[in-house]
Motif scaffolding. Structure first.
Motif, mmCIF file in Angstrom:
data_model
loop_
_atom_site.group_PDB
_atom_site.id
_atom_site.type_symbol
_atom_site.label_atom_id
_atom_site.label_comp_id
_atom_site.label_asym_id
_atom_site.label_seq_id
_atom_site.Cartn_x
_atom_site.Cartn_y
_atom_site.Cartn_z
ATOM 1 N N TYR A 1 -1.699 -16.273 -53.106
ATOM 2 C CA TYR A 1 -0.671 -15.542 -53.923
ATOM 3 C C TYR A 1 0.178 -14.516 -53.181
ATOM 4 C CZ TYR A 1 -2.605 -11.395 -55.971
ATOM 5 O OH TYR A 1 -3.163 -10.091 -56.173
ATOM 6 N N VAL B 1 1.091 -14.337 -50.299
ATOM 7 C CA VAL B 1 1.936 -14.867 -49.034
ATOM 8 C C VAL B 1 3.038 -15.514 -49.481
ATOM 9 C CG1 VAL B 1 1.820 -16.382 -47.185
ATOM 10 C CG2 VAL B 1 -0.477 -15.433 -47.710
ATOM 11 N N LYS B 2 4.083 -14.860 -48.937
ATOM 12 C CA LYS B 2 5.542 -15.386 -49.066
ATOM 13 C C LYS B 2 5.598 -17.066 -48.399
ATOM 14 C CE LYS B 2 10.483 -14.687 -49.066
ATOM 15 N NZ LYS B 2 10.690 -15.636 -50.392
ATOM 16 N N PRO B 3 5.795 -18.253 -49.121
ATOM 17 C CA PRO B 3 5.894 -19.337 -48.406
ATOM 18 C C PRO B 3 7.104 -19.617 -47.687
ATOM 19 C CG PRO B 3 5.399 -19.638 -50.862
ATOM 20 C CD PRO B 3 5.635 -18.029 -50.680
ATOM 21 N N VAL C 1 6.611 -26.927 -46.895
ATOM 22 C CA VAL C 1 6.156 -25.617 -46.823
ATOM 23 C C VAL C 1 5.021 -25.558 -45.690
ATOM 24 C CG1 VAL C 1 5.153 -23.782 -47.800
ATOM 25 C CG2 VAL C 1 6.660 -24.718 -49.223
ATOM 26 N N LEU D 1 2.284 -24.364 -43.942
ATOM 27 C CA LEU D 1 0.773 -23.862 -44.331
ATOM 28 C C LEU D 1 -0.033 -23.726 -43.236
ATOM 29 C CD1 LEU D 1 0.059 -25.909 -47.451
ATOM 30 C CD2 LEU D 1 0.973 -23.628 -47.269
ATOM 31 N N PHE E 1 -5.813 -18.894 -61.061
ATOM 32 C CA PHE E 1 -6.086 -19.444 -62.543
ATOM 33 C C PHE E 1 -7.234 -19.908 -62.424
ATOM 34 C CE2 PHE E 1 -1.383 -19.198 -62.849
ATOM 35 C CZ PHE E 1 -1.150 -18.492 -64.012
ATOM 36 N N GLN F 1 -2.392 -23.800 -64.173
ATOM 37 C CA GLN F 1 -1.147 -24.033 -63.243
ATOM 38 C C GLN F 1 -1.639 -23.765 -61.765
ATOM 39 O OE1 GLN F 1 2.391 -22.201 -64.699
ATOM 40 N NE2 GLN F 1 3.167 -22.149 -62.625
ATOM 41 N N ILE G 1 -0.516 -22.774 -58.090
ATOM 42 C CA ILE G 1 0.796 -21.921 -57.923
ATOM 43 C C ILE G 1 1.229 -22.495 -56.569
ATOM 44 C CG2 ILE G 1 -0.176 -19.794 -58.793
ATOM 45 C CD1 ILE G 1 -0.608 -18.729 -55.796
ATOM 46 N N ASP G 2 1.067 -23.705 -55.915
ATOM 47 C CA ASP G 2 1.703 -24.393 -55.173
ATOM 48 C C ASP G 2 2.752 -25.221 -55.660
ATOM 49 O OD1 ASP G 2 -0.431 -26.089 -55.850
ATOM 50 O OD2 ASP G 2 -1.079 -26.135 -53.832
ATOM 51 N N ASP G 3 2.014 -26.556 -56.370
ATOM 52 C CA ASP G 3 2.936 -27.371 -56.936
ATOM 53 C C ASP G 3 3.484 -27.012 -58.365
ATOM 54 O OD1 ASP G 3 0.979 -27.822 -59.173
ATOM 55 O OD2 ASP G 3 -0.007 -29.496 -57.654
ATOM 56 N N ASP G 4 2.987 -25.879 -59.167
ATOM 57 C CA ASP G 4 3.566 -25.215 -60.168
ATOM 58 C C ASP G 4 3.668 -26.445 -61.242
ATOM 59 O OD1 ASP G 4 3.724 -22.559 -59.704
ATOM 60 O OD2 ASP G 4 5.756 -22.627 -58.691
ATOM 61 N N LEU H 1 -3.415 -15.947 -67.541
ATOM 62 C CA LEU H 1 -3.966 -14.706 -66.783
ATOM 63 C C LEU H 1 -4.747 -13.667 -67.649
ATOM 64 C CD1 LEU H 1 -0.586 -14.079 -65.074
ATOM 65 C CD2 LEU H 1 -2.455 -15.058 -63.940
ATOM 66 N N ARG I 1 13.202 -29.882 -58.169
ATOM 67 C CA ARG I 1 12.398 -28.925 -58.831
ATOM 68 C C ARG I 1 11.753 -27.649 -58.138
ATOM 69 N NH1 ARG I 1 6.548 -30.083 -58.688
ATOM 70 N NH2 ARG I 1 6.486 -28.376 -60.429
ATOM 71 N N ILE J 1 9.041 -25.242 -56.316
ATOM 72 C CA ILE J 1 7.689 -25.222 -56.300
ATOM 73 C C ILE J 1 7.349 -23.882 -55.725
ATOM 74 C CG2 ILE J 1 7.281 -27.754 -55.969
ATOM 75 C CD1 ILE J 1 7.489 -27.660 -53.058
ATOM 76 N N TYR J 2 6.012 -23.426 -55.496
ATOM 77 C CA TYR J 2 5.794 -22.205 -54.784
ATOM 78 C C TYR J 2 6.569 -20.965 -55.681
ATOM 79 C CZ TYR J 2 3.262 -24.962 -51.294
ATOM 80 O OH TYR J 2 2.462 -25.739 -50.340
ATOM 81 N N ASN K 1 10.139 -20.349 -54.345
ATOM 82 C CA ASN K 1 10.604 -20.107 -53.202
ATOM 83 C C ASN K 1 10.821 -21.385 -52.324
ATOM 84 O OD1 ASN K 1 9.831 -17.061 -52.428
ATOM 85 N ND2 ASN K 1 7.994 -17.854 -53.647
ATOM 86 N N ARG L 1 4.132 -8.521 -65.442
ATOM 87 C CA ARG L 1 2.949 -8.987 -65.926
ATOM 88 C C ARG L 1 2.053 -7.568 -66.020
ATOM 89 N NH1 ARG L 1 -1.901 -11.551 -62.191
ATOM 90 N NH2 ARG L 1 -3.710 -10.982 -63.858
ATOM 91 N N GLN M 1 6.841 -16.323 -62.900
ATOM 92 C CA GLN M 1 6.353 -17.513 -62.359
ATOM 93 C C GLN M 1 5.483 -18.241 -63.615
ATOM 94 O OE1 GLN M 1 3.454 -17.624 -59.546
ATOM 95 N NE2 GLN M 1 3.540 -19.969 -58.836
ATOM 96 N N ILE N 1 7.165 -11.599 -55.890
ATOM 97 C CA ILE N 1 7.696 -13.027 -55.889
ATOM 98 C C ILE N 1 7.353 -13.671 -57.021
ATOM 99 C CG2 ILE N 1 7.630 -13.524 -53.497
ATOM 100 C CD1 ILE N 1 5.133 -15.146 -53.471
ATOM 101 N N GLN N 2 6.424 -13.285 -57.791
ATOM 102 C CA GLN N 2 6.022 -13.999 -59.301
ATOM 103 C C GLN N 2 6.896 -13.486 -59.980
ATOM 104 O OE1 GLN N 2 3.623 -12.594 -57.498
ATOM 105 N NE2 GLN N 2 2.308 -14.070 -56.444
#
Ligand SMILES: Cc1cc2nc3c(=O)[nH]c(=O)nc-3n(C[C@H](O)[C@H](O)[C@H](O)COP(=O)(O)OP(=O)(O)OC[C@H]3O[C@@H](n4cnc5c(N)ncnc54)[C@H](O)[C@@H]3O)c2cc1C
Ligand SMILES: Nc1ncnc2c1ncn2[C@@H]1O[C@H](COP(=O)(O)O)[C@@H](O)[C@H]1O
Lengths: 248, 311
Positions: free
Chosen positions: A13, A15-17, A26, A28, A38, A118, A120-123, A178, B126, B128-129, B132, B230, B246, B265-266
């Motif tokens: 989390y 890392v900025k994609p 993206v 990887l 989560f 959730q 955090i990649d595909d959300d 969280l 949509r 994602i990430y 980002n 948060r 996020q 970023i979140q």
């Protein structure tokens, strides 16, 4: 009671994609990967339920590439008892993950399946709800508190208007938010011990699940970049600028 | 081609989030119907839904079992009604996110989560990430189940329509779950996701009373909603439903004032579509300044009271 904890290997989390220039996804390659935050919370909650005498065995499951073994070893080092890797190099969508999880739950008979809310990649924020539907069992999503009460579980949920409490008959599906807990770090001795804990490797075909995607991603692009604006010297300048923009 | 929007409602009123979902549904090009499932107050909400511009029919499922939108009870109802539709849409609220995937699985289709645009009959974008990256996705399922990011679609007009209201039935109580209580956060402030102005505070606010002392007067002055990072929520300065990001609320007000928030970023994922962003932070290198239209490097404990006074 067994608890099944599905854990996903995702980009760390912190890392900025970066979006690939050809729009295919993206990047990887050589990026730090970790357990979905989560899911760490889900593992922690399962361990706490076991420590409190409410659970007897914690089984971590991951659907993903061979490297997802590392994620499972992390779960084992935290305190899960054994692990199942459902190995595939395909990108498996939440619906197919849910079908695999259902097959495993049918075999293992857990009292609770504890997922992250959730990835955090595909959300997506889908898998737990889908699993609950496929199993015909109740769901307590976005949990900030989980309390076992006989053959029921009370789940306090983080909802838009505050906190909602629902009571579910077990077996039940719970997804974590969280604030449910603060996951522990695995100690070095536990990391060593985790190497000897059982880890089974299966494939989606072993469960008769077709993982062909239903959704095709035709392009992945950078979001529109926001231009950094102007720095102002002091509060007077800030007020003047806000007025000039008509923002106040 | 017809689309069914699952209404979010309370106290006989239709929530704004529903109006955004109606706009997204209309972009699919066919008729738009709205399903109102609920208890005693559902009838009033259905009458309100019938007035939404562009809605041609309202389905009303009134049953005590639907009063708290328990997914175990409502999802089978929706899956049954979905028979006659090409698409089912719900706003990406906690209620929508709880129910829609359960509907999708009952229909054996993959859900399209949190769409921000409609590109074609089965094609959408949509985030994602954590926003980002933006994915363009196309479904091959026979029926679409969609959740809609409400900040990405204008609200349909709440009046001007005159749809017929038709009663529908479902199986009622699935007997799996029960509602115990809702600890609602009571506030006279505008709701975060529909507020025109948001004043948001971060970890720098130290504790609950300090947060209140510095953020509340500014928000009062501006008639603004209050948000938080948060870190501020985790530390207990404010309740959980203040969280922007996020994994919290996605907001896009005309003005967002971030105070003592670093801009992880979140957090940015939840507010970077705001029209004007103001950041007050004592660290000139804080990432929040990269998205701010107006940045002020200052100690908030001096700057915020001064700003409140001078506005
Ligand atoms: C899975 C996951 C999901 C997450 N989801 C969210 C989410 O939805 N929303 C969210 O917000 N975060 C989220 N986070 C957390 C996020 O990564 C950051 O930790 C969080 O946003 C930091 O909050 P903050 O900016 O208030 O605190 P910090 O990062 O500690 O920043 C505090 C800032 O205040 C400034 N400051 C300190 N004192 C003063 C002063 N006197 N005057 C002015 N400025 C001052 C500092 O310079 C600093 O920039 C998530 C994290 C994870 C792992
Ligand atoms: N490939 C996977 N392997 C194991 N668990 C998963 C996988 N994908 C999703 N999950 C679980 O489902 C949760 C929600 O994911 P998603 O629906 O993709 O946002 C995650 O937090 C995990 O607990």
């Amino acid at each position: 009671m067994k608890i099944l904890v599905p854990v996903k290997r995702v980009i760390d989390y912190n890392v900025k994609p970066r979006v690939k220039a050809d729009g295919s996804g993206v990047d990887l390659a050589n990026v730090k990967m970790s357990m979905n935050p989560f899911d760490e919370i889900a593992v922690e909650e399962a361990i706490r339920l076991k420590e409190a005498g409410n659970a007897t065995e914690i089984i971590a499951v991951s659907v993903g590439p061979a490297k997802a073994q590392e994620t499972l070893r992390t779960a084992l080092a935290m305190g899960a008892d054994r692990a199942i890797l459902v190995e595939t190099d395909e990108l498996v969508e939440p619906l197919a993950v849910a079908k695999i999880l259902k097959a495993i739950a049918d075999e293992e008979g857990p009292g609770i399946v504890m997922l992250g809310k959730q990835a955090i990649d595909d959300d997506s924020n889908q898998t737990g709800q889908m699993l609950a539907a496929l199993m015909g069992r109740p769901q307590g999503t976005f949990a900030s508190e989980v309390a076992i009460d006989g053959d029921h579980v009370s789940v306090t949920r983080e909802v838009d208007g505050g906190l909602e409490t629902v009571k579910l008959s077990m077996p039940a599906i719970v997804t974590t938010d969280l604030r449910l807990n603060e996951p522990r770090y695995a100690s070095l001795p536990n990391i060593m011990k985790a190497k000897k804990k059982p880890l089974d490797v299966k494939t989606p075909a072993d469960f008769g699940v077709d993982v062909t995607p239903r959704i095709t991603t035709t392009n992945v692009s950078e979001p529109p970049v926001r231009q950094a604006g102007e720095m102002v010297e002091d509060v007077d300048a800030l007020v003047a600028k806000l007025k000039a923009l008509g923002a106040v | 081609m017809a689309a069914l929007v699952i209404a979010e409602h309370a106290g006989g009123q239709i929530a704004d989030a529903t109006l955004s979902a109606v706009t997204a549904a209309a972009k699919l090009g066919g008729d738009v119907h709205v399903l109102v499932a609920g208890g005693d107050d559902a009838k009033g909400a259905a009458d309100a839904a019938a007035q939404i511009a562009g809605v041609s029919k309202v389905l009303l499922a009134q049953d005590a079992a639907y009063a708290h939108q328990l997914a175990e009870n409502v999802a089978p109802l929706i899956a049954g009604v979905a028979e006659g539709y090409d698409a089912v849409l719900a706003p990406s609220t906690t209620t929508g996110k709880n129910i829609a995937p359960r509907v999708a699985a009952l229909l054996d289709v993959m859900q399209l989560s949190d769409i921000i645009s409609v590109e074609g009959p089965k094609s959408f974008t949509r985030p994602i990430y954590a926003g980002n990256a933006i994915a363009t996705v196309e479904s091959s399922d026979p029926k679409l189940v969609i959740t809609v990011r409400t900040t990405a679609f204008d609200k349909a007009e709440a009046t001007g329509g005159s749809a017929a209201v038709e009663a529908v039935n479902g199986a009622g109580d699935a007997g799996l779950s029960s509602f115990v209580k809702l600890d609602a956060v009571k506030s006279d402030r505008p709701e975060l996701t529909s507020a025109g102005i948001i004043v948001s505070g971060g970890r720098a606010l130290k504790d609950g009373p300090t947060f209140e002392q510095y953020i509340t007067p500014l928000a009062d002055k501006l008639g603004a909603a209050i948000g938080a990072s948060r870190a501020a929520v985790d530390a207990g300065y404010v309740p959980n439903d203040y969280q922007v990001g996020q994994t919290g609320k996605i907001v896009a007000p005309d003005l967002y004032i971030a105070i003592g928030i670093s801009g992880a970023i979140q957090h940015l994922a939840g507010m970077k579509d705001s029209k004007v962003i103001v950041a007050i932070n004592k660290d000139a290198d804080a990432p929040i300044f990269q998205v701010a239209d107006i940045g002020l490097v200052a100690d908030l404990f001096n700057a915020v009271p001064e700003l409140t006074e001078k506005l």
